[in-house]
Structures are given as structure tokens and as C-alpha cells.
Design an enzyme around this catalytic site. Structure first.
Site, PDB file in Angstrom:
ATOM      1  CG  ASP A  35      78.441   7.569  20.102  1.00 54.26           C
ATOM      2  OD1 ASP A  35      77.320   7.701  19.558  1.00 54.26           O
ATOM      3  OD2 ASP A  35      79.162   8.531  20.433  1.00 54.26           O
ATOM      4  CB  ALA A  36      79.223   1.361  22.743  1.00 53.85           C
ATOM      5  CE1 TYR A  38      76.511   4.306  12.585  1.00 59.30           C
ATOM      6  CE2 TYR A  38      78.867   4.346  13.102  1.00 59.30           C
ATOM      7  CZ  TYR A  38      77.825   4.529  12.196  1.00 59.30           C
ATOM      8  OH  TYR A  38      78.114   4.902  10.918  1.00 59.30           O
ATOM      9  CG  ASP A  39      81.923   2.771  17.489  1.00 52.93           C
ATOM     10  OD1 ASP A  39      81.636   3.368  16.419  1.00 52.93           O
ATOM     11  OD2 ASP A  39      82.377   3.347  18.488  1.00 52.93           O
ATOM     12  CG  ASP A 129      41.568  13.437   1.892  1.00 50.08           C
ATOM     13  OD1 ASP A 129      42.206  13.192   0.853  1.00 50.08           O
ATOM     14  OD2 ASP A 129      40.838  14.432   2.022  1.00 50.08           O
ATOM     15  NE  ARG A 148      48.707   6.927  -7.275  1.00 49.06           N
ATOM     16  CZ  ARG A 148      47.582   6.824  -7.984  1.00 49.06           C
ATOM     17  NH1 ARG A 148      46.962   5.685  -8.041  1.00 49.06           N
ATOM     18  NH2 ARG A 148      47.091   7.850  -8.606  1.00 49.06           N
ATOM     19  CD  GLU A 185      46.386   8.000   1.130  1.00 49.58           C
ATOM     20  OE1 GLU A 185      46.811   7.019   0.477  1.00 49.58           O
ATOM     21  OE2 GLU A 185      45.734   8.931   0.618  1.00 49.58           O
ATOM     22  CE  LYS A 324      36.133  10.690  -3.341  1.00 49.27           C
ATOM     23  NZ  LYS A 324      37.473  11.068  -3.661  1.00 49.27           N
ATOM     24  CB  CYS A 436      31.728  45.178 -19.892  1.00 55.88           C
ATOM     25  SG  CYS A 436      32.339  46.826 -20.273  1.00 55.88           S
TER      26      CYS A 436
HETATM   27  S1  IVH Z   1      43.809   0.396  -1.510  1.00 63.03           S
HETATM   28  C1  IVH Z   1      44.812  -1.600  -5.270  1.00 63.03           C
HETATM   29  N1  IVH Z   1      42.981   1.306   0.793  1.00 63.03           N
HETATM   30  O1  IVH Z   1      43.155   6.065  -2.198  1.00 63.03           O
HETATM   31  C2  IVH Z   1      44.183  -0.769  -4.240  1.00 63.03           C
HETATM   32  N2  IVH Z   1      43.728   2.873  -0.805  1.00 63.03           N
HETATM   33  O2  IVH Z   1      41.866   6.744  -4.729  1.00 63.03           O
HETATM   34  C3  IVH Z   1      44.986   0.404  -3.934  1.00 63.03           C
HETATM   35  N3  IVH Z   1      43.680   5.193  -0.049  1.00 63.03           N
HETATM   36  O3  IVH Z   1      45.965   5.676  -4.213  1.00 63.03           O
HETATM   37  C4  IVH Z   1      44.528   1.246  -2.875  1.00 63.03           C
HETATM   38  N4  IVH Z   1      42.895   4.793   1.964  1.00 63.03           N
HETATM   39  O4  IVH Z   1      46.393   6.292  -1.797  1.00 63.03           O
HETATM   40  C5  IVH Z   1      43.475   1.615  -0.407  1.00 63.03           C
HETATM   41  N5  IVH Z   1      42.236   1.962   2.882  1.00 63.03           N
HETATM   42  C6  IVH Z   1      42.727   2.277   1.696  1.00 63.03           C
HETATM   43  C7  IVH Z   1      43.014   3.604   1.331  1.00 63.03           C
HETATM   44  C8  IVH Z   1      43.509   3.868   0.051  1.00 63.03           C
HETATM   45  C9  IVH Z   1      43.312   5.735   1.122  1.00 63.03           C
HETATM   46  C10 IVH Z   1      44.152   5.976  -1.211  1.00 63.03           C
HETATM   47  C11 IVH Z   1      45.343   5.377  -1.910  1.00 63.03           C
HETATM   48  C12 IVH Z   1      44.952   5.272  -3.361  1.00 63.03           C
HETATM   49  C13 IVH Z   1      43.792   6.200  -3.429  1.00 63.03           C
HETATM   50  C14 IVH Z   1      42.865   5.809  -4.564  1.00 63.03           C
END
Ligand code: IVH
Length: 687
Positions: A35-36, A38-39, A129, A148, A185, A324, A436
């Protein structure tokens, strides 16, 4: 003596700090300073504000004291929009290493490299993810968190971001940059996700996966709820920056832990395709051991100069690509294939599986689409089968493992009779889904009544599946209008039905007579006429009689209404039993006329204001399912690509539409990305 500029900067930093301490104290009940202390900060700010009265902001922490702070000060009734100064781009997807190698070739061409030249420096990171988040620091103090959104406009989620343990409230830096927006993320680690689901009650429901839980948490209106869900953030990029130049991935990653962020768990530099393939395999093999979900790798060209040279497209940079991973697969036993009869009479086979956990979700059923699909895959009952979740969402059976057969497996034959009414099944010429045709088939009747009563149709309170089953089995209800002829005594006479519940049902039915005409039109269950199409039609045909009088050409003239919808409507209203049902509904007193202005579109839907074209063969969704998904989420479907198209969803053999889209600079995405975008902006917690 400090300059005026420094003083004003200190005013900003102090008020941001005090805001954040108020938040920790009043909302999280977890102050980080005494608190101190913060004050002292508050007094410093007061002293400075006395010298610069013009700089006193109405929201300054000095303008409110102690007990005046209420949780409501931090709890929003909606998430305000935030304009991203630097757009938050998405990533182009490479569905395998071949695609990634092609991308490297494109990069080489983009940089005008000759055959003998080395590749540009590349970095490889995890593709986390979770859900993207932007975190803004001014003078080293966290001042704003945002989602986003559509990349240009997101939502403000500062309160929620302040609850995240791996996001420092203040950068640990003697000389912080004037402004830096970090992007990353938000994720939930597996252990935290499991604990969160265990703590959820039956009414709250379980989160399907860590990504959904993270998305729902980040968009919570009440940060006290977010505070109970331990998100983490991995930073992977920089948006706006002033007073600093963090232009390489390596520099950024080196700086993050010093500022107080989690260290990046994985960053490799590569310059050869061989190295890239090795790393891909290494991470693919070890992904299950990670404490959080990743769905691939992100490859980025290193350094600001090269990135600038390559540039960006409308929605994604040319200097990065997401590589991916294939969807997660598991094996389990195919116990049975059962056939469901829908309200339209369509017979769809469903695989019943020995329950198996695929990527964190238990799968026990999977749609098999149609008999041809079963033949094509060569499935036998009792087979060990490979299952996966498409786009990590929709469960599907990939194939049988023939080598594991022991001879006990049984051939599957699609029934020739409807499993509900035993009438012969019929498959329309050129179609793959058997039907059917018996309109009195109890499964169809139940399906039609269920649809009529469902929440998005007439929303009949208290009329669930079980009761519908009883009403249909007892012969009390054959068509929707029969519902309005029910009386309390007849309903109360049903097994396990109390007098009070029967009275409530009759009262609820009475209320549905006020539902708008468009809801009724949707509730009738006309092929191709979903919620949105029903609304479009009612905007033009304000009552049932003018719609009954319209021909297909007139209906097709409505923007967005194609020939299939028009033909379906005309066909439906040409049937004698349908006309009788409409008369019966008229007698019952439901709304067959539109009242007041048409309902506005949902501007917050994930695909609001977007014109979407679908082309090629999608891996999991049928064309109708994909269209339905797009329109349910606010998108407008058209058939040809033009400069007005916002998105092309392309599957296999996409052909000329894809080429045209690429020429016009229209963004091209795949099915998985479509599902992901819808998921990302849909808050599964329902708030
Ligand atoms: S870079 C301009 N790096 O993937 C580049 N994105 O499918 C912008 N994501 O919207 C993204 N890991 O939310 C980047 N190592 C990583 C990432 C990453 C996950 C997500 C991010 C983006 C989405 C695109």
C-alpha cells in the site's frame, strides 16, 4: 531538470501503472506492491499533474480514490473495437513439405536469386495452436491488449490480458521503447486445460479443446473469470514499434525473456531444404510430448530488408508460411454403422466407434456421408480403423487397417428399407444420398417437429426430443399444426408428464404464435431454406399468400437466391399436403405475415460483410455443408470469382477459379483455415 516531454511521458507511465495496480487489487485481489508503494506512486502522479493541469485525464487514477473503485469499472458490457495500426496478418498454409519447398522457390524468385545463390536465412518456429493477441506497451507499461478480429479491427481485451501470468505488466527494462506492440498466441497448456475442464459444472459444459478454451477466455467480458483460467502467451512477432527496431526474429526472441516474457520454446535457423525436412520430422515426432498444442511450424524469412523486398498480400505476408502438420489420427474399432433418417428423408450412415481420444477430444461417432463413401473406403464392421478430426474439429473415419483383419469382420450392406418405417429406400438419379419417401415416416415426422420446435426456428420452450417422440408415437402429432391442437389434458395423460409441465407446454405454444414470419418459414423445413434465406425471402415477400403466388423466376430475382432455392420453394408449395398444413397453421393463428422492419444482419458474425466463393473438392465438408457454414456465420456465397470476392475457399482440383482469384489478388484459403477462422472468432463460452 527533466524536460516537459519527459514529465508528460512519466504522467502517462504512472497512470498506466496505477491502473494496473488498481486492477490487481480490486479485481484479482492479488496486489503486487505494498500500500505504501502504491501511495507513493499516486503522490508522484498527483505532484506531476499539479504542474501540468492540462495533462490531467478524466480517467486518471488521481480522479478516483480507494472505495470509489468498483469491479464494474473493469467489467465491460461489450468488447470495444481496436484499430490495428499495422494489420494483423494471417499466414498462407503449406499442407506438406512439398508445398514448403515450392514456397522457398517462390521466395528465391521474389528475391531474384540465381541458381547458384544460397537460400536466404530462414527461421523456423512452432505454430502455436491458440488464439492471436496483440499487447501494447507504452514507455514499458502494458496499456492495451487486443484480439486479431478481422486483422484490421480487433476487440479490446486489456483486462483479460492483464490476468495472464506470462505477460509482464511492465517490461523489465531501464530504457524501454516509447511504444512496442508485441504479437503472440494465447494458449492453454494441456495440464491447465484438463484442470479447467475438471472444474467445470455440467451447465457450463466442457471446452472441446485448449484452443477453444483460450479463445473463449481471451474474449471474456469479465476479467475475474479469465483470471481463473491460466492462459499463457508466446510472443512471435512485432506490430507497431517506436524507439526500437526489433526487425529480426532472432533479436526478438533474445529480447523477450529479458523483458519478462516466456522464452520462445523453439527457434531454429536454416538455409537448406534438407535441414528444413529434418526439423519438420523431428518436431512432428515429438509434438505429443510438448505441454501445449502446436499445429505445425512457421517458416519466416529472417530480417527486415528481405521481408520488405518480398512484401505482403492482402492478408498474409510473402515472407512467411505455415507448414501445417497432418491432422492427428488414432486407431479404434468400427463397432457398427447405423443409418439416421433426417427430416427430409435423407438416409445418412454414421460410424459407431469404440471411444477414442483424438487430439484431446473423445470420438465415438463419425459421419460417413453416403453408401458410396463406405464402399470407397472399403469399411467392414469390426475393422480397426484410422480416425482423425478434420481441421482438428470434425471426426471422420479415414480408412480401415486391412492388415489387422482376423476374418471376423463383416461386410456392410446399406439397408434397402428405411430403418424407421421399413418402406423401400430410393436414391434419386444422379445423387448419392438415398431417401425414404414416406412423408409419414415417424423418423421424418419427429425430425420435422424437432426442427420446427428448435431454438433457431419457432423455439418452443419445453418441447424436447423425448416429448416429441412420445407425441409422435402416441399419434397425437403428425404435422407442426397438430401441436396447436394439443390440450393440457391430452399432454398430461402422457407417461411421466406432470399437469404443470403440460400447462407450461400449452402456454409456450401459445407464445410461439408471435414469432416472426421468417422464423416460421425457416421452421417449415423447406430444402435449401435456412434461417438466412428465409429472412431474405421475407424481405421481399411479406406474407405467405404473395409467396405462394410467386413463380421460380420471381423468387430467383432476389439477390443471393439461386435457382436451387427458388425451385425448392415452388416445389414445396405445390404439394397438396403442404397447402393443407399452411391452412391449418393459419387457423392456429401463427404469423404468416411480416411485421415491422426486417432484422438487421449480425455485424459481429465471423464472416460478416464477406463474399465467399467455394471451389474444388473440400477434404471433409460437402459443398452444401460448406455453404451452410459460411452463411450461418454471416458470409454471402456467390458462384463466380470477381474483384468483389473477399475469400475463395479452395479444395482439390480448384482449377480456373483459383487462378482467377490469384490474378485478382483475392485471398485463397483451404477448408481447415475456414473452420479455423470461424472457430477463432466464435466464443465457445457463449458470452
Ligand atoms: S506469425 C505476419 N508465428 O497462426 C505473420 N503466427 O494462421 C503473422 N501463429 O494469426 C503470424 N504461431 O495467430 C506467426 N510462430 C508463429 C505462430 C503464428 C501461431 C498463428 C497466428 C496467426 C495464425 C495464422
Amino acid at each position: 531538470m527533466s524536460s516537459e516531454k519527459d514529465d508528460l511521458r512519466r504522467i502517462r507511465a504512472l497512470s498506466a501503472q496505477l491502473h494496473q495496480h488498481n486492477f490487481r487489487y480490486y479485481i484479482l485481489d492479488d496486489p503486487q506492491i505494498s500500500d505504501a508503494k502504491y501511495d507513493r506512486l499516486l503522490r508522484d502522479l498527483q505532484a506531476l499533474e499539479q504542474r501540468y493541469p492540462d495533462a490531467v485525464h478524466a480517467e486518471s487514477p488521481t480522479q478516483k480514490v480507494g472505495a470509489e473503485w468498483r469491479p464494474e469499472d473493469f467489467v465491460a458490457d461489450r468488447l470495444p473495437p481496436v484499430q490495428h495500426g499495422v494489420p494483423m496478418l494471417s499466414l498462407e498454409n503449406a499442407m506438406g513439405t512439398d508445398d514448403a519447398v515450392k514456397w522457398i522457390d517462390r521466395v528465391r524468385r521474389g528475391l531474384e536469386l540465381e541458381d547458384g545463390d544460397a537460400n536466404p536465412p530462414l527461421t523456423i518456429e512452432y505454430k502455436f495452436d491458440g488464439v492471436a493477441v496483440s499487447i501494447l506497451y507504452e514507455d514499458g507499461v502494458l496499456v492495451r491488449g487486443a484480439t486479431r478480429g478481422d486483422g484490421l479491427t480487433g476487440e479490446e481485451v486489456t483486462g483479460n490480458v492483464r490476468t495472464i501470468r506470462s505477460v509482464p505488466q511492465q517490461l523489465d527494462d531501464q530504457h524501454p521503447p516509447a511504444r512496442i506492440e508485441l504479437r503472440g498466441e494465447a494458449i492453454l497448456k494441456h495440464a491447465d486445460f484438463d484442470a479447467l475442464n475438471q472444474s467445470r459444472s455440467a451447465e457450463e459444459g466442457l471446452f472441446a479443446n485448449p484452443r477453444n478454451a483460450a479463445a473463449g477466455t481471451l474474449r471474456q467480458l469479465d476479467p475475474r473469470i479469465s483470471a481463473k483460467r491460466p492462459l499463457d502467451v508466446f510472443i512471435y512477432g512485432v506490430g507497431d514499434q517506436q524507439g526500437i527496431d526489433l526487425s529480426s526474429q532472432q533479436q526478438l526472441v533474445d529480447r523477450l525473456p529479458r523483458w519478462g516474457f516466456l522464452a520462445s520454446p523453439f527457434l531454429r535457423s536454416v538455409n537448406s531444404t534438407e535441414q528444413l525436412l529434418e526439423i519438420y520430422q523431428e518436431v512432428l515426432d515429438s509434438r505429443e510430448d510438448l505441454p501445449f498444442d502446436i499445429d505445425g511450424l512457421v517458416i519466416k524469412v529472417e530480417g527486415a530488408k528481405l521481408r520488405e523486398q518480398l512484401g505482403v498480400r492482402a492478408r498474409s505476408p510473402r515472407w512467411a508460411i505455415a507448414l501445417k502438420f497432418p491432422p492427428r489420427q488414432e486407431t479404434t474399432r468400427l463397432l457398427d454403422i447405423q443409418v439416421q433418417v433426417g427430416r427430409t428423408g435423407a438416409l445418412t450412415p454414421v460410424a459407431h466407434l469404440e471411444p477414442v481420444v483424438v487430439g484431446g477430444v473423445t470420438v465415438s461417432r463419425a459421419g460417413l456421408h453416403n453408401p458410396k463413401e463406405i464402399d470407397r473406403k472399403g469399411l467392414k464392421i469390426g475393422d480397426q480403423v484410422v480416425v482423425q478430426r478434420a481441421g482438428d474439429v470434425i471426426p471422420q473415419v479415414v480408412k480401415p487397417i486391412e492388415s489387422l483383419r482376423d476374418g471376423t469382420e463383416k461386410e456392410y450392406h446399406f439397408p434397402e428399407q428405411c430403418p424407421a418405417c421399413f418402406q423401400r429406400v430410393w436414391c434419386p438419379e444422379g445423387e448419392v444420398i438415398p431417401h425414404c419417401q414416406n412423408l409419414q415416416c415417424p423418423a421424418q415426422v419427429r425430425g420435422r417437429i424437432e426442427h420446427f420446435a428448435s431454438r433457431r426456428a419457432l423455439d418452443i420452450d419445453g418441447l424436447g426430443e423425448k416429448l416429441i417422440d412420445q407425441l409422435v408415437t402416441e399419434g397425437l402429432v403428425k404435422t407442426p399444426s397438430d401441436l396447436y391442437r394439443l390440450d393440457v389434458d391430452a399432454v398430461a395423460a402422457l407417461e411421466r408428464m406432470a399437469q404443470k409441465s403440460a400447462e407450461n407446454l400449452i402456454a409456450a405454444l401459445e407464445q410461439t404464435k408471435e414469432r416472426p414470419f421468417a422464423r416460421l418459414l425457416h421452421a417449415l423445413g423447406i430444402r435449401h431454406v435456412g434461417e438466412r434465406v428465409a429472412e431474405l425471402i421475407v424481405e421481399h415477400y411479406r406474407d405467405i399468400d404473395s409467396l405462394l403466388a410467386a413463380d421460380a423466376d420471381q423468387i430467383e430475382a432476389i439477390d443471393e437466391v439461386g435457382p436451387a432455392i427458388a425451385a425448392s420453394l415452388v416445389d414445396f408449395f405445390s404439394r397438396e399436403p403442404v397447402l393443407q398444413e399452411i391452412e391449418a397453421l393459419r387457423q392456429a393463428g401463427v404469423q404468416l405475415k411480416a411485421q415491422g422492419p426486417a432484422r438487421p444482419l449480425d455485424e459481429n458474425a465471423p464472416l460478416a460483410n464477406m463474399t465467399v466463393v467455394i471451389t474444388g473438392i473440400l477434404p471433409n465438408l460437402s459443398r452444401d455443408q460448406a455453404k451452410d457454414l459460411v452463411s450461418r456465420n454471416g458470409g454471402k456465397i456467390t458462384s463466380s470469382v470477381s474483384k468483389n470476392t473477399s475469400l475463395l475457399v479452395a479444395g482439390e482440383k480448384a482449377g480456373s477459379k483459383r487462378e482467377k482469384a490469384e490474378k485478382l489478388g483475392v485471398e485463397v484459403i483451404d477448408e481447415a483455415e475456414l473452420i479455423r477462422r470461424i472457430d477463432e472468432s466464435t466464443d465457445p463460452s457463449g458470452s
